[in-house]
Design a protein around this motif. Structure first.
Motif, mmCIF file in Angstrom:
data_model
loop_
_atom_site.group_PDB
_atom_site.id
_atom_site.type_symbol
_atom_site.label_atom_id
_atom_site.label_comp_id
_atom_site.label_asym_id
_atom_site.label_seq_id
_atom_site.Cartn_x
_atom_site.Cartn_y
_atom_site.Cartn_z
ATOM 1 N N UNK A 208 -23.778 -3.874 22.628
ATOM 2 C CA UNK A 208 -23.863 -5.308 22.335
ATOM 3 C C UNK A 208 -25.241 -5.559 21.708
ATOM 4 N N UNK A 209 -25.427 -6.708 21.035
ATOM 5 C CA UNK A 209 -26.715 -6.895 20.354
ATOM 6 C C UNK A 209 -27.904 -6.804 21.307
ATOM 7 N N UNK A 210 -27.806 -7.440 22.470
ATOM 8 C CA UNK A 210 -28.903 -7.320 23.438
ATOM 9 C C UNK A 210 -28.429 -7.636 24.841
ATOM 10 N N UNK A 211 -28.982 -6.917 25.825
ATOM 11 C CA UNK A 211 -28.567 -7.167 27.213
ATOM 12 C C UNK A 211 -29.160 -8.451 27.760
ATOM 13 N N UNK A 212 -30.081 -9.068 27.012
ATOM 14 C CA UNK A 212 -30.594 -10.376 27.404
ATOM 15 C C UNK A 212 -29.911 -11.454 26.567
ATOM 16 N N UNK A 213 -29.270 -12.419 27.240
ATOM 17 C CA UNK A 213 -28.611 -13.500 26.498
ATOM 18 C C UNK A 213 -29.584 -14.245 25.586
ATOM 19 N N UNK A 214 -30.845 -14.362 26.022
ATOM 20 C CA UNK A 214 -31.820 -15.138 25.247
ATOM 21 C C UNK A 214 -32.300 -14.362 24.025
ATOM 22 N N UNK A 215 -32.458 -13.040 24.182
ATOM 23 C CA UNK A 215 -32.821 -12.209 23.027
ATOM 24 C C UNK A 215 -31.669 -12.219 22.020
ATOM 25 N N UNK A 216 -30.465 -12.078 22.561
ATOM 26 C CA UNK A 216 -29.277 -12.068 21.700
ATOM 27 C C UNK A 216 -29.137 -13.401 20.964
ATOM 28 N N UNK A 217 -29.468 -14.488 21.658
ATOM 29 C CA UNK A 217 -29.423 -15.823 21.036
ATOM 30 C C UNK A 217 -30.344 -15.874 19.809
ATOM 31 N N UNK A 218 -31.583 -15.383 19.971
ATOM 32 C CA UNK A 218 -32.548 -15.479 18.870
ATOM 33 C C UNK A 218 -32.166 -14.559 17.713
ATOM 34 N N UNK A 219 -31.774 -13.332 18.029
ATOM 35 C CA UNK A 219 -31.389 -12.441 16.922
ATOM 36 C C UNK A 219 -30.170 -13.014 16.191
ATOM 37 N N UNK A 220 -29.242 -13.592 16.962
ATOM 38 C CA UNK A 220 -28.039 -14.150 16.338
ATOM 39 C C UNK A 220 -28.403 -15.358 15.477
ATOM 40 N N UNK A 221 -29.292 -16.196 15.985
ATOM 41 C CA UNK A 221 -29.730 -17.347 15.185
ATOM 42 C C UNK A 221 -30.310 -16.851 13.856
#
Ligand code: GSH
Length: 236
Positions: free
Chosen positions: A13-26
């Motif tokens: 998955x992009x990142x195991x941290x929802x917040x990290x994944x949020x920023x990379x996805x943004x």
């Protein structure tokens, strides 16, 4: 170039941290060029990941990071009405200040099996000699946070019942739409994708994951975002 500090990729998955994944996805949704730097939270400006370094300006916390990205780079929410912006903020709070804690509980406290999987994913970069000591200390700290938030004071069944309500809310609001506010992704989609893929697309088993997987529209939504914005990553 803008640097994004976050946990190393794992679990497909992009990142195991929802917040990290949020920023990379943004950033991917907004087409903002960036460089990923693997990191652990200890050195982050607020002791949590993600953080960014944009031309020497260091910023922690995904909400302040997004404010910065909106003003200095690209704003994904310009087409939203004031009412939609209000719903977006409220939904992000539901995701990040409530559902997140039920998900955190499933990783750090629910079963020993989940903890072992979580521990391996987060603490593998540390030297073996200190790995277990640091991991166990960190686990204790996170469990105290879950208790301090209030989620950790409930029975296991109650925690998952609360989390399932949030998932029902998200599924009902998304309905048959492509993204939460129509055909274009906005900040809420980055936030929702970041957490939902971390519930349904990672190897942490829980009633929360089982429930999320019964929501066909949410499952399709996650796959759609993976397909559109992470063609370089394997599907979960
Ligand atoms: N409100 C923060 C939350 C960030 C957060 O909780 N990050 C977690 C990883 S998911 C972390 O680094 N935790 C380390 C700790 O609490 O010590 C944000 O939006 O960025």
């Amino acid at each position: 170039m803008l640097k994004l500090y976050q946990f190393d990729r794992t679990w497909d998955i992009p990142n195991l941290s929802p917040f990290c994944c949020k920023i990379e996805t943004y950033m991917r949704m907004a087409g903002i060029e960036h460089e990923i730097k693997p990191a652990l939270p200890m050195r982050a400006p607020k002791g949590k990941l993600p953080y960014i370094d944009d031309d020497g300006k260091k910023l922690g916390d995904s909400r302040f990071i997004i404010e910065h990205l909106k003003s200095a780079h690209t704003d994904l929410d310009t087409a939203l009405t004031a009412e939609e912006l209000a719903v977006s903020t409220a939904m992000q709070r539901l995701l990040e200040e409530h559902l997140f804690w039920a998900a955190l509980y499933s990783r750090w406290q629910f079963t020993d099996e989940n903890w072992q999987i979580n521990k391996k994913a987060i603490f593998s970069p540390l030297p073996p000699i200190i790995r277990d000591i640091v991991a166990n200390r960190w686990r204790k700290k996170i469990q105290q946070q879950i208790y301090g938030h209030g989620m950790g004071r409930h029975q296991t069944e109650e925690i998952f019942a609360l989390g399932k309500q949030d998932i029902d809310t998200l599924a009902a609001y998304l309905g048959h739409k492509r993204y939460f506010f129509g055909d274009r992704p906005t900040t809420l989609d980055a936030s929702a994708f970041g957490l939902l893929i971390n519930i349904s697309g990672c190897p942490i088993e829980s009633p929360l994951k089982e429930h999320a997987l019964t929501k066909e529209n949410l499952v399709a939504y996650i796959e759609r975002i993976m397909h559109s914005f992470y063609p370089d990553l394997q599907h979960p």
